[in-house]
Design a protein around this motif. Structure first.
Motif, PDB file in Angstrom:
ATOM      1  N   GLU A   8     -16.981 -32.029 -32.018  1.00  0.00           N
ATOM      2  CA  GLU A   8     -15.875 -32.054 -31.063  1.00  0.00           C
ATOM      3  C   GLU A   8     -14.978 -33.267 -31.337  1.00  0.00           C
ATOM      4  N   GLU A   9     -13.677 -33.019 -31.374  1.00  0.00           N
ATOM      5  CA  GLU A   9     -12.705 -34.040 -31.761  1.00  0.00           C
ATOM      6  C   GLU A   9     -12.774 -35.280 -30.880  1.00  0.00           C
ATOM      7  N   SER A  10     -13.082 -35.110 -29.616  1.00  0.00           N
ATOM      8  CA  SER A  10     -13.140 -36.248 -28.690  1.00  0.00           C
ATOM      9  C   SER A  10     -14.236 -37.239 -29.079  1.00  0.00           C
ATOM     10  N   ILE A  11     -15.248 -36.788 -29.813  1.00  0.00           N
ATOM     11  CA  ILE A  11     -16.332 -37.683 -30.231  1.00  0.00           C
ATOM     12  C   ILE A  11     -15.815 -38.730 -31.207  1.00  0.00           C
ATOM     13  N   ASP A  40     -24.005 -26.187 -37.686  1.00  0.00           N
ATOM     14  CA  ASP A  40     -24.419 -26.844 -36.458  1.00  0.00           C
ATOM     15  C   ASP A  40     -23.196 -27.399 -35.737  1.00  0.00           C
ATOM     16  N   PHE A  41     -23.359 -27.624 -34.427  1.00  0.00           N
ATOM     17  CA  PHE A  41     -22.233 -28.054 -33.605  1.00  0.00           C
ATOM     18  C   PHE A  41     -22.641 -29.265 -32.763  1.00  0.00           C
ATOM     19  N   ILE A  42     -21.786 -30.272 -32.735  1.00  0.00           N
ATOM     20  CA  ILE A  42     -21.995 -31.449 -31.898  1.00  0.00           C
ATOM     21  C   ILE A  42     -20.872 -31.495 -30.870  1.00  0.00           C
ATOM     22  N   ILE A  43     -21.230 -31.496 -29.592  1.00  0.00           N
ATOM     23  CA  ILE A  43     -20.201 -31.443 -28.552  1.00  0.00           C
ATOM     24  C   ILE A  43     -20.127 -32.714 -27.714  1.00  0.00           C
ATOM     25  N   LYS A 147     -16.220 -46.278 -41.568  1.00  0.00           N
ATOM     26  CA  LYS A 147     -16.773 -45.246 -42.443  1.00  0.00           C
ATOM     27  C   LYS A 147     -18.026 -44.633 -41.811  1.00  0.00           C
ATOM     28  N   VAL A 148     -18.145 -43.307 -41.931  1.00  0.00           N
ATOM     29  CA  VAL A 148     -19.271 -42.579 -41.342  1.00  0.00           C
ATOM     30  C   VAL A 148     -20.151 -42.025 -42.451  1.00  0.00           C
ATOM     31  N   ASN A 149     -21.447 -42.261 -42.328  1.00  0.00           N
ATOM     32  CA  ASN A 149     -22.432 -41.727 -43.270  1.00  0.00           C
ATOM     33  C   ASN A 149     -23.351 -40.789 -42.507  1.00  0.00           C
ATOM     34  N   CYS A 150     -23.391 -39.529 -42.913  1.00  0.00           N
ATOM     35  CA  CYS A 150     -24.129 -38.492 -42.184  1.00  0.00           C
ATOM     36  C   CYS A 150     -25.261 -37.941 -43.048  1.00  0.00           C
ATOM     37  N   ARG A 151     -26.490 -37.968 -42.505  1.00  0.00           N
ATOM     38  CA  ARG A 151     -27.655 -37.440 -43.203  1.00  0.00           C
ATOM     39  C   ARG A 151     -28.545 -36.671 -42.240  1.00  0.00           C
ATOM     40  N   PRO A 164     -27.839 -35.363 -47.552  1.00  0.00           N
ATOM     41  CA  PRO A 164     -26.445 -35.559 -47.110  1.00  0.00           C
ATOM     42  C   PRO A 164     -25.943 -34.348 -46.335  1.00  0.00           C
ATOM     43  N   ALA A 165     -25.066 -34.587 -45.388  1.00  0.00           N
ATOM     44  CA  ALA A 165     -24.510 -33.509 -44.575  1.00  0.00           C
ATOM     45  C   ALA A 165     -23.022 -33.750 -44.355  1.00  0.00           C
ATOM     46  N   ASP A 166     -22.294 -32.668 -44.104  1.00  0.00           N
ATOM     47  CA  ASP A 166     -20.857 -32.762 -43.833  1.00  0.00           C
ATOM     48  C   ASP A 166     -20.628 -33.011 -42.345  1.00  0.00           C
ATOM     49  N   TRP A 167     -19.699 -33.871 -42.051  1.00  0.00           N
ATOM     50  CA  TRP A 167     -19.355 -34.247 -40.675  1.00  0.00           C
ATOM     51  C   TRP A 167     -17.872 -33.951 -40.483  1.00  0.00           C
ATOM     52  N   LYS A 168     -17.556 -32.842 -39.779  1.00  0.00           N
ATOM     53  CA  LYS A 168     -16.178 -32.375 -39.691  1.00  0.00           C
ATOM     54  C   LYS A 168     -15.726 -32.320 -38.233  1.00  0.00           C
ATOM     55  N   TYR A 169     -14.642 -33.024 -37.923  1.00  0.00           N
ATOM     56  CA  TYR A 169     -14.114 -33.006 -36.564  1.00  0.00           C
ATOM     57  C   TYR A 169     -13.244 -31.761 -36.360  1.00  0.00           C
ATOM     58  N   GLN A 170     -13.342 -31.223 -35.134  1.00  0.00           N
ATOM     59  CA  GLN A 170     -12.633 -29.988 -34.815  1.00  0.00           C
ATOM     60  C   GLN A 170     -12.395 -29.950 -33.311  1.00  0.00           C
TER      61      GLN A 170
END
Length: 445
Positions: A8-11, A40-43, A147-151, A164-170
């Motif tokens: 979620e973009e607000s994050i 997966d989704f992070i809200i 910088k963000v590092n996502c695993r 490693p994982a992709d972290w995409k704001y939406q």
């Protein structure tokens, strides 16, 4: 190829604000969302509330992440997990650190993600199935470079390596997630075995709840009054309507309890010698959200059933220590004591409009709810965002009923087997209205 997280973009703004106002050694927090097979989704992201500690000067010796209070972080995660509605889960943790601590951060995040997962799953009445996602995410942000590092880590495997994982704001990640709702009438009797000693009392009741949970997981269901194929997409009937995808679909669900059977398909009546009973009785309201990435009917209903299991076990846990430890004298006299379990209230605590929940006792009001959400969710909640009326009419009660089995005589569970068996035959025929009657017999026995 690693997993993809749509966030979620607000994050992004939330994490940036935490890093811009960085006046601590580090900031930790949890990530709330939902998993699916493909993505997966992070809200929501929530920082760990500050803990009052004696002043310590780290300026000379410096600070190390090993000094982080892991127990405080995991307890916060456990409390928040009890305030989430069905379908939502704590999917990981985040850590904001200055460049000097970046090398230590990886090991710290690994410990935290496993510790948090253990904290929120211990004592739960259900378990993830083998085909569900066990990956949990760690997010490390540098307080200076941003910088963000996502695993991710597979929490089922304590020796798993980070991937490693992709972290995409939406924007609007959960805006079209379907909502499932149901009211469930609970009339549950939990016998306490006569040979149980006092310290085994709680474990005895939890075992009874686990047996009840297994039955609930096998419930039949109607969605909007219709039988639906569990393997079909829950939004399939709405696909032809292009406008349907622009808003959140709501589904009304009825859960129908099957009859107790053994491996041979025979109906069972169980005989136990017990000293007392716990009776859970009332109506609970359940809610569950399911992602919009081609969710099946089975996925959606499973989330709703788990919400039912969670809300019952959480309320019992909240009442157990206070009530059953303070009424030993009354219970010894064989009296029947009634207690109201806490009432569930629903709260909009995020921009996403996904509802969270809280539990209040009779003497609590909106003020207590507001204070808890400020501490646990790091957000201000206005009164118009709190629904106090969903369960106002009938709230479950727990009754240590000592009179029925005070003489340690055997108690028969399921004594109306013949009546229920007849209703079960109608259910097997597939007549929906008679299936509702079978559910009524079970809950009113």
């Amino acid at each position: 190829m690693g997993r993809s997280y749509f966030v979620e973009e607000s994050i992004q703004n939330y994490l940036l604000n935490l890093s811009n106002n960085f006046n601590k050694k580090h900031v930790t927090g949890i990530l709330i969302g939902q998993t699916s097979t493909a993505r997966d989704f992070i809200i929501q992201a929530i920082q760990t509330p500050p803990k009052e500690e004696p002043f310590q000067n780290h300026s000379k010796k410096g600070f190390h992440l090993d000094e982080t209070d892991e127990e405080w972080i995991t307890e916060h995660a456990r409390q928040v997990s009890r305030m989430m509605t069905g379908g939502l889960a704590i999917l990981g943790v985040f850590l904001i650190v200055p460049p000097a601590l970046s090398k230590e951060a990886s090991n710290m995040l690994r410990r935290l993600v496993f510790a948090v997962d253990k904290s929120v799953t211990t004592g739960r009445l259900w378990k993830l199935s083998e085909e569900e996602v066990y990956d949990r995410v760690t997010v490390q942000m540098c307080s200076e470079t941003k910088k963000v590092n996502c695993r991710t880590f597979d929490v089922k495997d304590p020796l798993s390596s980070p991937k490693p994982a992709d972290w995409k704001y939406q924007s609007g990640v959960s805006s079209t997630w379907p909502l499932l709702q149901c009211n469930v009438e609970v009339d549950l009797r939990l016998p306490v075995i006569a040979s149980s000693v006092e310290h085994e009392f709680n474990q005895n009741i939890m075992n009874g709840l686990k047996n009840w949970a297994l039955k609930m997981e096998k419930c039949y269901y109607l969605i909007n009054g219709q039988v639906r194929d569990p393997d079909k997409e829950i939004l399939e009937v709405h696909k032809k309507n292009s406008r349907a995808s622009a808003h959140r679909e709501c589904f009304s669900v009825q859960l129908l309890v099957p009859l107790m059977q053994d491996d041979q398909g025979d109906y069972m009546a169980k005989v136990q010698e017990c000293s007392k009973n716990i009776i859970l009785k009332g109506v609970v309201h359940c809610k569950a959200y399911i992602h919009s990435n081609k969710p099946t009917v089975a996925d959606a209903v499973r989330a709703l059933k788990r919400d039912l299991l969670d809300t019952i076990s959480i309320r019992y846990e909240m009442l157990f220590e206070d009530v059953f430890s303070s009424n030993e004298d009354e219970r010894a006299k064989g009296q029947k004591i009634d207690h109201a379990l806490p009432q569930r209230v629903f709260v909009q605590a995020s921009i996403s409009e996904i509802l969270s929940c809280d539990y209040i006792f009779r003497d609590e009001t909106f003020i207590e709810v507001k204070e808890r959400f400020k501490e646990m969710f790091d957000c201000e909640v206005s009164e118009d965002k709190v629904d106090l009326l969903q369960e106002i009419v009938s709230v479950p009660a727990v009754c240590p009923d000592l009179e029925i089995c005070q003489d340690h005589s055997p108690m028969i569970l399921g004594k109306n087997v013949e009546k229920q068996k007849t209703a079960g035959v109608a259910l097997a025929i597939g007549v929906a209205l008679l299936a509702l009657a079978a559910s009524f017999f079970y809950f009113s026995d």
